[in-house]
Design an enzyme around this catalytic site. Structure first.
Site, PDB file in Angstrom:
ATOM      1  N   CYS A 156      12.250 -13.532  -1.725  1.00 31.70           N
ATOM      2  CA  CYS A 156      11.503 -14.127  -2.842  1.00 31.70           C
ATOM      3  C   CYS A 156      12.439 -14.704  -3.897  1.00 31.70           C
ATOM      4  O   CYS A 156      12.012 -15.458  -4.766  1.00 31.70           O
ATOM      5  CB  CYS A 156      10.542 -13.099  -3.451  1.00 31.70           C
ATOM      6  SG  CYS A 156      11.353 -11.627  -4.087  1.00 31.70           S
ATOM      7  N   CYS A 178      16.262  -7.345   1.623  1.00 28.43           N
ATOM      8  CA  CYS A 178      15.427  -8.539   1.679  1.00 28.43           C
ATOM      9  C   CYS A 178      15.298  -9.054   0.252  1.00 28.43           C
ATOM     10  O   CYS A 178      14.768  -8.376  -0.617  1.00 28.43           O
ATOM     11  CB  CYS A 178      14.039  -8.264   2.245  1.00 28.43           C
ATOM     12  SG  CYS A 178      13.011  -9.770   2.232  1.00 28.43           S
ATOM     13  N   SER A 203       7.001  -0.461 -16.224  1.00 32.88           N
ATOM     14  CA  SER A 203       8.046  -0.779 -15.245  1.00 32.88           C
ATOM     15  C   SER A 203       9.284  -1.398 -15.876  1.00 32.88           C
ATOM     16  O   SER A 203      10.336  -1.465 -15.248  1.00 32.88           O
ATOM     17  CB  SER A 203       7.481  -1.689 -14.159  1.00 32.88           C
ATOM     18  OG  SER A 203       6.761  -2.756 -14.749  1.00 32.88           O
ATOM     19  N   ASP A 214      11.832  -6.787 -19.494  1.00 38.37           N
ATOM     20  CA  ASP A 214      10.840  -6.445 -18.464  1.00 38.37           C
ATOM     21  C   ASP A 214      11.489  -6.530 -17.092  1.00 38.37           C
ATOM     22  O   ASP A 214      12.579  -7.076 -16.944  1.00 38.37           O
ATOM     23  CB  ASP A 214       9.616  -7.377 -18.557  1.00 38.37           C
ATOM     24  CG  ASP A 214       8.364  -6.761 -17.903  1.00 38.37           C
ATOM     25  OD1 ASP A 214       8.448  -5.618 -17.388  1.00 38.37           O
ATOM     26  OD2 ASP A 214       7.312  -7.411 -17.917  1.00 38.37           O
ATOM     27  N   ASP A 215      10.786  -5.999 -16.082  1.00 44.70           N
ATOM     28  CA  ASP A 215      11.348  -5.993 -14.730  1.00 44.70           C
ATOM     29  C   ASP A 215      11.323  -7.370 -14.085  1.00 44.70           C
ATOM     30  O   ASP A 215      12.244  -7.755 -13.389  1.00 44.70           O
ATOM     31  CB  ASP A 215      10.595  -4.993 -13.846  1.00 44.70           C
ATOM     32  CG  ASP A 215       9.124  -5.343 -13.725  1.00 44.70           C
ATOM     33  OD1 ASP A 215       8.367  -5.039 -14.654  1.00 44.70           O
ATOM     34  OD2 ASP A 215       8.728  -5.946 -12.711  1.00 44.70           O
ATOM     35  N   GLY A 257      -1.446   1.421  -4.882  1.00 42.60           N
ATOM     36  CA  GLY A 257      -2.696   0.775  -4.506  1.00 42.60           C
ATOM     37  C   GLY A 257      -3.874   1.409  -5.199  1.00 42.60           C
ATOM     38  O   GLY A 257      -4.057   2.623  -5.112  1.00 42.60           O
ATOM     39  N   TYR A 311      10.416  -3.001  -9.220  1.00 44.85           N
ATOM     40  CA  TYR A 311       9.076  -2.874  -9.797  1.00 44.85           C
ATOM     41  C   TYR A 311       8.175  -1.839  -9.127  1.00 44.85           C
ATOM     42  O   TYR A 311       7.487  -1.083  -9.802  1.00 44.85           O
ATOM     43  CB  TYR A 311       8.359  -4.228  -9.756  1.00 44.85           C
ATOM     44  CG  TYR A 311       6.878  -4.103 -10.061  1.00 44.85           C
ATOM     45  CD1 TYR A 311       6.437  -3.929 -11.372  1.00 44.85           C
ATOM     46  CD2 TYR A 311       5.928  -4.087  -9.034  1.00 44.85           C
ATOM     47  CE1 TYR A 311       5.087  -3.761 -11.653  1.00 44.85           C
ATOM     48  CE2 TYR A 311       4.581  -3.923  -9.309  1.00 44.85           C
ATOM     49  CZ  TYR A 311       4.163  -3.758 -10.607  1.00 44.85           C
ATOM     50  OH  TYR A 311       2.844  -3.581 -10.889  1.00 44.85           O
ATOM     51  N   CYS A 360       0.827  -1.190   0.000  1.00 46.35           N
ATOM     52  CA  CYS A 360       0.000   0.000   0.000  1.00 46.35           C
ATOM     53  C   CYS A 360       0.861   1.239   0.000  1.00 46.35           C
ATOM     54  O   CYS A 360       2.081   1.158  -0.032  1.00 46.35           O
ATOM     55  CB  CYS A 360      -0.872   0.027   1.252  1.00 46.35           C
ATOM     56  SG  CYS A 360      -1.820  -1.468   1.498  1.00 46.35           S
ATOM     57  N   GLY A 389       2.620  -2.936   4.542  1.00 47.06           N
ATOM     58  CA  GLY A 389       3.467  -4.066   4.939  1.00 47.06           C
ATOM     59  C   GLY A 389       2.627  -5.245   5.378  1.00 47.06           C
ATOM     60  O   GLY A 389       1.406  -5.263   5.166  1.00 47.06           O
ATOM     61  N   CYS A 436      13.303  -4.091   0.909  1.00 43.45           N
ATOM     62  CA  CYS A 436      12.738  -4.952  -0.137  1.00 43.45           C
ATOM     63  C   CYS A 436      13.284  -4.549  -1.504  1.00 43.45           C
ATOM     64  O   CYS A 436      13.048  -3.439  -1.971  1.00 43.45           O
ATOM     65  CB  CYS A 436      11.217  -4.803  -0.132  1.00 43.45           C
ATOM     66  SG  CYS A 436      10.424  -5.520  -1.568  1.00 43.45           S
TER      67      CYS A 436
HETATM   68  P1  5GP Z   1       3.321 -12.527 -14.589  1.00 42.63           P
HETATM   69  O1  5GP Z   1       2.391 -12.659 -15.716  1.00 42.63           O
HETATM   70  O2  5GP Z   1       4.681 -13.121 -14.861  1.00 42.63           O
HETATM   71  O3  5GP Z   1       2.720 -13.039 -13.323  1.00 42.63           O
HETATM   72  O4  5GP Z   1       3.516 -10.979 -14.346  1.00 42.63           O
HETATM   73  C1  5GP Z   1       4.708 -10.288 -14.560  1.00 42.63           C
HETATM   74  C2  5GP Z   1       4.396  -8.863 -14.915  1.00 42.63           C
HETATM   75  O5  5GP Z   1       3.637  -8.272 -13.856  1.00 42.63           O
HETATM   76  C3  5GP Z   1       5.600  -7.983 -15.110  1.00 42.63           C
HETATM   77  O6  5GP Z   1       5.364  -7.180 -16.248  1.00 42.63           O
HETATM   78  C4  5GP Z   1       5.685  -7.080 -13.878  1.00 42.63           C
HETATM   79  O7  5GP Z   1       5.979  -5.746 -14.250  1.00 42.63           O
HETATM   80  C5  5GP Z   1       4.294  -7.163 -13.307  1.00 42.63           C
HETATM   81  N1  5GP Z   1       4.295  -7.349 -11.850  1.00 42.63           N
HETATM   82  C6  5GP Z   1       5.201  -7.936 -11.061  1.00 42.63           C
HETATM   83  N2  5GP Z   1       4.829  -7.901  -9.775  1.00 42.63           N
HETATM   84  C7  5GP Z   1       3.649  -7.275  -9.736  1.00 42.63           C
HETATM   85  C8  5GP Z   1       2.761  -6.923  -8.696  1.00 42.63           C
HETATM   86  O8  5GP Z   1       2.981  -7.178  -7.499  1.00 42.63           O
HETATM   87  N3  5GP Z   1       1.627  -6.272  -9.084  1.00 42.63           N
HETATM   88  C9  5GP Z   1       1.360  -5.973 -10.376  1.00 42.63           C
HETATM   89  N4  5GP Z   1       0.255  -5.332 -10.670  1.00 42.63           N
HETATM   90  N5  5GP Z   1       2.181  -6.288 -11.381  1.00 42.63           N
HETATM   91  C10 5GP Z   1       3.309  -6.928 -11.068  1.00 42.63           C
HETATM   92 MG    MG Z   2       5.060  -4.825 -16.044  1.00 40.94          MG
END
Ligand code: 5GP
Ligand code: MG
Length: 467
Positions: free
Chosen positions: A443, A440, A290, A352-353, A34, A249, A8, A108, A243
């Site tokens: 993951c 951290c 991102s 991508d990130d 959020g 991201y 959040c 958190g 984190c």
């Molecule tokens: P996937 O389809 O592999 O689950 O999603 C990866 C994509 O989701 C990446 O483009 C990344 O930028 C985005 N992503 C990674 N973590 C999160 C998250 O916690 N929330 C959202 N909305 N997007 C995320």
């Molecule tokens: Mg993305």
């Protein structure tokens, strides 16, 4: 009920003028943290609040919002996850005690929440929700009644909590910012035109014509007044646990988190990635938004040309959290479309990130092929995500990760790419320019900075120091 998520954003202000418009604007700056619910609470003889499901400008408008007055307040935006969308989880959470009223905004996840709740229940406490935020506010209310001293009550509360918490607190008309001793989630302090503020991200202070001052230190409690802020700290471990995903991201590229600008870190990661996972190709494209910093760094590091590869429709809701696979697939198509002249007939590198489940990237690779790409190579800034996050990011079960029980080769096959490469853990740490022992990365390496039942704890935790 599913366990609610707490990735959040929070803000707090102490001003010499009406706080509500400032809080609203601040929340809009961190809306990316959020989109499920938003809310603010201000003090005007009593604590008054407006909160609800929706985006900041939707929730914080209309008669009720316009009627708010009071020079101090806090605000919160809540992250959307499946199964937990409900009004009762909206924050700020507000309670009333014999020692006064209090309001809480929390970013958190408290890892010992179930244990603490069970213990308190056995002592006769009753709880209304299964949220960890309720535990924080109830303990705080109890401590406040017992001690009558706000700072002492916060310290005693912190002693009982394990895990990730950045807090915006309003105790009566006093505003506090609190960051857990490991500093998982960001929190910073800034000077505003008419007072002081705290916020999850420093970009808030740019947009409000304020001045970003510094991060709230791990284990620090700050109190804001319109003309100054004061600070106390609780003892904590030597090593922190920032984190890494905040830079990779979550946070805005223009924010400075724990001394590091997010955009710069992403470009560093991209450069490392190019060094570690080179590829022969004609063009580098980013998955917006991102992936942009990572991709620009990759282009710089590899000497390959960077081009816009996709049109992103920014009016489409997010796909990451859609419960059903076919909805997610459709969602990705609605959201992204390749720019043909960039990819047609070319050997394309998509950067991508992160890959979490792999759903998004598989779709993207396929759409780029359909648009005529000769080869599609994928490069990812974040090393493979393999272990659950218990500290507030929505990555909960091992089964959901593309990298679980798959080699890189197999993930590459899953997403139908010609090749796949990730930045190494070491490369990520170097790009962050923060010692590994202060990050951290649970993951990625399944080494947890706090005690989580059933998971391995990283070594540092026992080195307690007094400060
Ligand atoms: P996937 O389809 O592999 O689950 O999603 C990866 C994509 O989701 C990446 O483009 C990344 O930028 C985005 N992503 C990674 N973590 C999160 C998250 O916690 N929330 C959202 N909305 N997007 C995320
Ligand atoms: Mg993305």
């Amino acid at each position: 009920m599913d366990k609610p998520e707490h990735s959040c954003g929070i803000v707090g202000t102490a001003l010499t003028c009406n706080a509500a418009p400032t809080l609203k604007k601040a929340l809009r700056v961190i809306q990316h943290r959020g989109q499920e619910s938003a809310g603010i609470a201000v003090f005007d003889e009593h604590i008054k609040f407006v909160r609800g499901m929706g985006l900041v400008h939707e929730v914080l408008s209309g008669r009720e919002f316009n009627a708010l007055s009071g020079n101090v307040g806090i605000g919160h935006v809540r992250y959307s996850t499946t199964g937990t969308s409900s009004v009762e989880n909206c924050q700020p959470m507000v309670v009333s005690t014999s020692a006064g009223e209090l309001a809480l905004g929390h970013n958190g996840d408290i890892v010992n929440a179930d244990k603490v709740r069970a213990k308190l229940q056995s002592e006769g406490w009753a709880f209304l929700t299964s949220t960890d935020s309720e535990i924080i506010i109830r303990i705080l209310a109890n401590e406040l009644t017992q001690t009558g001293d706000a700072v002492k009550a916060i310290k005693n509360t912190m002693r009982m909590l394990d895990g990730a918490y950045s807090l915006a607190l309003m105790i009566g008309n006093r505003i506090f910012g609190v960051r857990d001793p490991l500093g998982f989630r960001p929190l910073c302090i800034g000077k505003l035109q008419n007072g002081y503020g705290i916020a999850s991200e420093s970009a808030v202070f740019d947009v409000l014509h304020g001045e970003f001052m510094r991060d709230v230190a791990p284990g620090e409690i700050v109190e804001l007044t319109p003309d100054r802020f004061s600070s106390t700290r609780v003892p904590g471990p030597v090593h922190k646990a920032h984190c890494m995903f905040e830079w990779v991201y979550f946070a805005r590229p223009d924010s400075i988190v724990d001394g590091k600008e997010v955009y710069r870190v992403r470009k560093n990661i991209g450069r490392k990635l190019a060094e570690e996972q080179p590829v022969e190709a004609d063009v580098v494209v980013a998955v917006p938004d991102s992936g942009r910093g990572h991709a620009l760094g990759f282009a710089e590091g590899s000497g390959l040309k960077y081009e816009e590869g996709f049109m992103k429709n920014r009016y489409v809701e997010r796909t990451f959290i859609m419960p059903e696979q076919n909805l997610r697939d459709e969602g990705v198509l609605l959201k992204l479309n390749p720019i043909k002249s960039t990819v047609s007939g070319k050997r394309v590198v998509i950067v991508d990130d992160s890959i979490v489940r792999g759903t998004t990237m598989r779709k993207i690779v396929q759409m780029v092929r359909r648009a005529g790409a000769k080869e599609v190579h994928v490069r990812i800034g974040c090393p493979p995500i393999r272990a659950p996050c218990y500290y507030g990011i929505d990555m909960k079960t091992r089964e959901q990760f593309a990298a679980t029980n798959r080699s890189i080769e197999e993930i590459s096959h899953l997403i139908t790419a010609n090749s796949l490469g990730y930045t190494s853990l070491k490369g990520l740490v170097e790009a962050l320019e923060i010692p590994e022992s202060d990050l951290c990365m649970a993951c990625l390496n399944a080494e947890y900075p706090t005690n989580v039942p059933g998971e391995r704890m990283r070594f540092q935790q026992r080195l307690e120091v007094e400060i």
